[in-house]
Write a protein that holds these residues in place. Structure first.
Motif, PDB file in Angstrom:
ATOM      1  N   ARG A  22      -8.614  -4.742 107.665  1.00  0.00           N
ATOM      2  CA  ARG A  22      -8.453  -3.925 106.456  1.00  0.00           C
ATOM      3  C   ARG A  22      -6.980  -3.670 106.172  1.00  0.00           C
ATOM      4  O   ARG A  22      -6.515  -3.761 105.038  1.00  0.00           O
ATOM      5  N   SER A  23      -6.204  -3.380 107.221  1.00  0.00           N
ATOM      6  CA  SER A  23      -4.778  -3.132 107.049  1.00  0.00           C
ATOM      7  C   SER A  23      -4.038  -4.389 106.612  1.00  0.00           C
ATOM      8  O   SER A  23      -3.148  -4.329 105.761  1.00  0.00           O
ATOM      9  N   ARG A  24      -4.412  -5.535 107.190  1.00  0.00           N
ATOM     10  CA  ARG A  24      -3.819  -6.819 106.767  1.00  0.00           C
ATOM     11  C   ARG A  24      -4.061  -7.046 105.277  1.00  0.00           C
ATOM     12  O   ARG A  24      -3.154  -7.417 104.536  1.00  0.00           O
ATOM     13  N   GLU A  25      -5.294  -6.826 104.866  1.00  0.00           N
ATOM     14  CA  GLU A  25      -5.639  -7.035 103.467  1.00  0.00           C
ATOM     15  C   GLU A  25      -4.833  -6.093 102.565  1.00  0.00           C
ATOM     16  O   GLU A  25      -4.279  -6.515 101.548  1.00  0.00           O
ATOM     17  N   PHE A  26      -4.743  -4.832 102.943  1.00  0.00           N
ATOM     18  CA  PHE A  26      -4.011  -3.864 102.133  1.00  0.00           C
ATOM     19  C   PHE A  26      -2.525  -4.224 102.015  1.00  0.00           C
ATOM     20  O   PHE A  26      -1.991  -4.357 100.919  1.00  0.00           O
ATOM     21  N   TYR A  27      -1.851  -4.395 103.158  1.00  0.00           N
ATOM     22  CA  TYR A  27      -0.409  -4.652 103.129  1.00  0.00           C
ATOM     23  C   TYR A  27      -0.076  -6.030 102.565  1.00  0.00           C
ATOM     24  O   TYR A  27       0.963  -6.212 101.933  1.00  0.00           O
ATOM     25  N   GLY A  28      -0.970  -6.993 102.773  1.00  0.00           N
ATOM     26  CA  GLY A  28      -0.766  -8.309 102.185  1.00  0.00           C
ATOM     27  C   GLY A  28      -0.830  -8.255 100.666  1.00  0.00           C
ATOM     28  O   GLY A  28       0.021  -8.807  99.970  1.00  0.00           O
ATOM     29  N   LYS A  29      -1.853  -7.576 100.149  1.00  0.00           N
ATOM     30  CA  LYS A  29      -2.005  -7.465  98.699  1.00  0.00           C
ATOM     31  C   LYS A  29      -0.928  -6.569  98.084  1.00  0.00           C
ATOM     32  O   LYS A  29      -0.377  -6.887  97.038  1.00  0.00           O
TER      33      LYS A  29
END
Length: 117
Positions: A22-29
């Motif tokens: 979830r954190s990867r998705e958030f910071y990536g986006k």
């Protein structure tokens, strides 16, 4: 972790998270960060200038990310940190890429120092 050869400088920032994906998705986006996985509990990120980590190995809190400094000589740096008045809160331990310890500064902030040796 970050760039070698920056003795006693901030090198890395680590976020304790409850869900790495979830954190990867958030910071990536949100910021365009890129990621490298190092197992199920740790993921390194880079924003193109600074590296850091997302980890599930500690409690999630509102105190902010863990600031990590680099040291050429971990044991000597720990002695300096203790002599300056810090309290060691996590003794030196090994991880993929090196060793590190955590300390609390006189105001109670937790920081860490890492080294390849």
């Amino acid at each position: 972790m970050g760039t070698k050869g920056n003795d006693r400088q901030i090198d890395n920032i680590e976020f304790n998270v409850s869900d790495i994906e979830r954190s990867r998705e958030f910071y990536g986006k949100a910021f365009g960060w890129t990621f490298t996985d190092y197992g199920p509990t740790y993921c390194e990120f880079t924003d193109g200038r600074l590296t850091g980590g997302l980890t599930t190995s500690g409690p999630v809190g509102s105190g902010g990310p863990l600031v990590i400094l680099y040291a050429d000589d971990l044991a000597e740096t720990q002695k300096r940190v203790e002599a300056a008045g810090a309290r060691i809160v996590k003794p030196a331990f090994s991880f993929p890429g090196g060793r590190r310890f955590h300390f609390q500064d006189p105001d109670g902030y937790e920081l860490a120092v890492w080294s390849e040796n």
